[in-house]
Design a protein around this motif. Sequence first.
Motif, mmCIF file in Angstrom:
data_model
loop_
_atom_site.group_PDB
_atom_site.id
_atom_site.type_symbol
_atom_site.label_atom_id
_atom_site.label_comp_id
_atom_site.label_asym_id
_atom_site.label_seq_id
_atom_site.Cartn_x
_atom_site.Cartn_y
_atom_site.Cartn_z
ATOM 1 N N LEU A 1 0.833 -1.201 0.000
ATOM 2 C CA LEU A 1 0.000 0.000 0.000
ATOM 3 C C LEU A 1 0.866 1.249 0.000
ATOM 4 O O LEU A 1 0.531 2.250 -0.647
ATOM 5 C CB LEU A 1 -0.932 0.002 1.219
ATOM 6 N N GLY A 2 2.007 1.194 0.685
ATOM 7 C CA GLY A 2 2.911 2.340 0.698
ATOM 8 C C GLY A 2 3.435 2.664 -0.680
ATOM 9 O O GLY A 2 3.439 3.827 -1.108
ATOM 10 N N GLY A 3 3.877 1.640 -1.410
ATOM 11 C CA GLY A 3 4.384 1.856 -2.764
ATOM 12 C C GLY A 3 3.299 2.339 -3.701
ATOM 13 O O GLY A 3 3.517 3.250 -4.523
ATOM 14 N N ALA A 4 2.104 1.751 -3.588
ATOM 15 C CA ALA A 4 0.992 2.154 -4.449
ATOM 16 C C ALA A 4 0.576 3.591 -4.163
ATOM 17 O O ALA A 4 0.275 4.365 -5.089
ATOM 18 C CB ALA A 4 -0.189 1.207 -4.238
ATOM 19 N N GLY B 1 -1.399 19.578 -10.201
ATOM 20 C CA GLY B 1 -1.778 20.465 -9.102
ATOM 21 C C GLY B 1 -2.330 19.723 -7.905
ATOM 22 O O GLY B 1 -3.100 20.296 -7.129
ATOM 23 N N GLY B 2 -1.961 18.450 -7.763
ATOM 24 C CA GLY B 2 -2.436 17.658 -6.638
ATOM 25 C C GLY B 2 -3.797 17.026 -6.840
ATOM 26 O O GLY B 2 -4.296 16.335 -5.952
ATOM 27 N N GLN B 3 -4.397 17.224 -8.009
ATOM 28 C CA GLN B 3 -5.710 16.644 -8.267
ATOM 29 C C GLN B 3 -5.611 15.130 -8.483
ATOM 30 O O GLN B 3 -4.662 14.633 -9.095
ATOM 31 C CB GLN B 3 -6.357 17.292 -9.491
ATOM 32 N N THR B 4 -6.604 14.405 -8.007
ATOM 33 C CA THR B 4 -6.675 12.954 -8.137
ATOM 34 C C THR B 4 -6.982 12.567 -9.588
ATOM 35 O O THR B 4 -7.776 13.248 -10.248
ATOM 36 C CB THR B 4 -7.773 12.396 -7.218
ATOM 37 N N PRO B 5 -6.377 11.491 -10.100
ATOM 38 C CA PRO B 5 -6.708 11.059 -11.465
ATOM 39 C C PRO B 5 -8.198 10.818 -11.648
ATOM 40 O O PRO B 5 -8.904 10.403 -10.708
ATOM 41 C CB PRO B 5 -5.924 9.745 -11.611
ATOM 42 N N ASP B 6 -8.677 11.071 -12.856
ATOM 43 C CA ASP B 6 -10.090 10.847 -13.164
ATOM 44 C C ASP B 6 -10.401 9.366 -13.312
ATOM 45 O O ASP B 6 -11.519 8.929 -13.030
ATOM 46 C CB ASP B 6 -10.464 11.569 -14.471
ATOM 47 N N ALA B 7 -9.424 8.602 -13.784
ATOM 48 C CA ALA B 7 -9.646 7.177 -14.022
ATOM 49 C C ALA B 7 -8.364 6.405 -13.732
ATOM 50 O O ALA B 7 -7.272 6.827 -14.116
ATOM 51 C CB ALA B 7 -10.092 6.934 -15.459
ATOM 52 N N VAL B 8 -8.512 5.280 -13.054
ATOM 53 C CA VAL B 8 -7.382 4.434 -12.688
ATOM 54 C C VAL B 8 -7.586 3.061 -13.330
ATOM 55 O O VAL B 8 -8.628 2.421 -13.125
ATOM 56 C CB VAL B 8 -7.280 4.288 -11.159
ATOM 57 N N PHE B 9 -6.593 2.625 -14.096
ATOM 58 C CA PHE B 9 -6.661 1.345 -14.798
ATOM 59 C C PHE B 9 -5.579 0.425 -14.239
ATOM 60 O O PHE B 9 -4.384 0.737 -14.312
ATOM 61 C CB PHE B 9 -6.477 1.543 -16.304
ATOM 62 N N GLN C 1 -3.824 -3.238 -3.811
ATOM 63 C CA GLN C 1 -3.139 -2.121 -3.150
ATOM 64 C C GLN C 1 -3.366 -0.813 -3.901
ATOM 65 O O GLN C 1 -3.626 0.232 -3.286
ATOM 66 C CB GLN C 1 -1.631 -2.412 -3.034
ATOM 67 N N SER C 2 -3.274 -0.855 -5.225
ATOM 68 C CA SER C 2 -3.511 0.371 -6.004
ATOM 69 C C SER C 2 -4.971 0.786 -5.953
ATOM 70 O O SER C 2 -5.294 1.984 -5.947
ATOM 71 C CB SER C 2 -3.069 0.167 -7.461
ATOM 72 N N LYS D 1 -13.222 6.865 -11.653
ATOM 73 C CA LYS D 1 -13.453 5.532 -12.198
ATOM 74 C C LYS D 1 -12.263 4.646 -11.860
ATOM 75 O O LYS D 1 -11.104 5.058 -12.004
ATOM 76 C CB LYS D 1 -13.636 5.621 -13.720
ATOM 77 N N ILE D 2 -12.525 3.410 -11.399
ATOM 78 C CA ILE D 2 -11.489 2.414 -11.161
ATOM 79 C C ILE D 2 -11.815 1.202 -12.018
ATOM 80 O O ILE D 2 -12.913 0.637 -11.913
ATOM 81 C CB ILE D 2 -11.406 2.011 -9.676
ATOM 82 N N VAL D 3 -10.873 0.816 -12.878
ATOM 83 C CA VAL D 3 -11.091 -0.301 -13.790
ATOM 84 C C VAL D 3 -10.066 -1.398 -13.501
ATOM 85 O O VAL D 3 -8.862 -1.197 -13.671
ATOM 86 C CB VAL D 3 -10.992 0.142 -15.264
ATOM 87 N N PHE D 4 -10.548 -2.542 -13.050
ATOM 88 C CA PHE D 4 -9.689 -3.692 -12.799
ATOM 89 C C PHE D 4 -9.474 -4.489 -14.080
ATOM 90 O O PHE D 4 -10.317 -4.467 -14.978
ATOM 91 C CB PHE D 4 -10.331 -4.621 -11.766
ATOM 92 N N VAL D 5 -8.360 -5.206 -14.141
ATOM 93 C CA VAL D 5 -8.126 -6.167 -15.222
ATOM 94 C C VAL D 5 -7.937 -7.536 -14.583
ATOM 95 O O VAL D 5 -6.984 -7.765 -13.847
ATOM 96 C CB VAL D 5 -6.901 -5.802 -16.076
ATOM 97 N N SER D 6 -8.871 -8.416 -14.826
ATOM 98 C CA SER D 6 -8.765 -9.793 -14.356
ATOM 99 C C SER D 6 -8.349 -10.654 -15.548
ATOM 100 O O SER D 6 -7.338 -10.385 -16.188
ATOM 101 C CB SER D 6 -10.090 -10.265 -13.749
ATOM 102 N N SER D 7 -9.105 -11.659 -15.868
ATOM 103 C CA SER D 7 -8.809 -12.570 -16.965
ATOM 104 C C SER D 7 -10.020 -13.455 -17.152
ATOM 105 O O SER D 7 -10.853 -13.595 -16.246
ATOM 106 C CB SER D 7 -7.580 -13.430 -16.628
ATOM 107 N N VAL D 8 -10.139 -14.066 -18.314
ATOM 108 C CA VAL D 8 -11.187 -15.060 -18.486
ATOM 109 C C VAL D 8 -10.998 -16.178 -17.470
ATOM 110 O O VAL D 8 -11.959 -16.853 -17.077
ATOM 111 C CB VAL D 8 -11.196 -15.594 -19.939
ATOM 112 N N LEU D 9 -9.751 -16.348 -16.981
ATOM 113 C CA LEU D 9 -9.481 -17.332 -15.934
ATOM 114 C C LEU D 9 -9.948 -16.845 -14.565
ATOM 115 O O LEU D 9 -9.764 -17.531 -13.562
ATOM 116 C CB LEU D 9 -7.993 -17.678 -15.891
ATOM 117 N N GLY D 10 -10.548 -15.684 -14.509
ATOM 118 C CA GLY D 10 -11.247 -15.235 -13.319
ATOM 119 C C GLY D 10 -12.675 -15.759 -13.295
ATOM 120 O O GLY D 10 -13.402 -15.563 -12.313
ATOM 121 N N TYR D 11 -13.104 -16.423 -14.380
ATOM 122 C CA TYR D 11 -14.415 -17.056 -14.459
ATOM 123 C C TYR D 11 -14.352 -18.558 -14.198
ATOM 124 O O TYR D 11 -15.323 -19.168 -13.791
ATOM 125 C CB TYR D 11 -15.026 -16.852 -15.846
#
Length: 337
Positions: A99-102, A114-122, A154-155, A171-181
């Motif tokens: 979590l510290g590194g992330a 300017g310290g603003q948070t990203p609009d979208a995290v992938f 962590q991210s 927006k937070i977008v995760f990337v899993s895999s078809v092997l997550g099914y």
Amino acid sequence: MLQLTLVGVVFLVFTFGTIMIWPMSSRSRWNPSGRHCYITGGSSGLGLALAILFTKRGADVSIVARNKENLDKALAQLEASRVNPNQILRAYSYSLGTLGGATDALEAACVPHGGQTPDAVFLCAGKATPGFFIEQTEESLRKGMDDTYWLAAQSAMAASKRMVRTHTEGKIVFVSSVLGYFGLIGYSTYSPGKHAIRGLAETLRQELLLYSIDVQIYMPVTMYSPGYDEENKTKPELVLKIEESDGGLTPEKAAEGLYKGVQKGDFHITDTFVANLFRASTRGSSPFGSSVLKDVFFGIIAMIGLTMWRKDVDKQVKGHREAHAEYLESKNTFAPK
């Protein structure tokens, strides 16, 4: 009894028809132009392809990975893809396993804005190291979760904490895999982490509604990336044989599929026939995609098709017993009879 049955049928037809015509989303399509997109694993594969795609569409892009040399090469590609001189394109070298590194990586990416948070995290970082389960160690099992679930978790935690603190409806977008099914032989150190990512995304999709933060998850099939070349170095022969007829995607095609799913607002983003079958058959309580009719169609096909597929894979595994026994004997894994 017949009257009650007819009432039930009418009710089901009415309910189904209402679902079919009910608009899935009234929101306009998400557009990356002018937004700050933060991408982990952005130095290669899907992460880099996505970064280039967003850059070409006018976004400010921050990419994060560990290897500084690869990041420098990736950043050069982003610079070559910029569409206006005002775009902010940056690369950051951080380890994201804690979590510290992330948190440090995310904070660094906010400075030029300017310290603003990203609009979208992938969250694209991760890798697979296939092998048979009985050949794994406690260390390799833990590393498998580190290289899949924890890199994403962590991210996601760093991003969600910052978005909530700064009132960013992002927006937070995760990337899993078809092997997550589903699980597949040889992926005992990879598939569990991808299932866990799905579980986290489904939990946060609901929880982060409290803060108007969108959560989505991409479930790609095989991607022909540098990571794929690496995983083939440890992939058992049987697994290679099972996968030989499977189709795959280039990182660029996968990035396009992810982007289209994000635009449509799909929670589970799938962009191939196979992934759609598994999504429709294992959706649980997750929201339907942008087309309910399409989901129902794939669900019906999956009831038959996936059963046949499973039986075929099981047959291949059983047929490999003798060759596998010889392999284990060559490594002195079997005890004498």
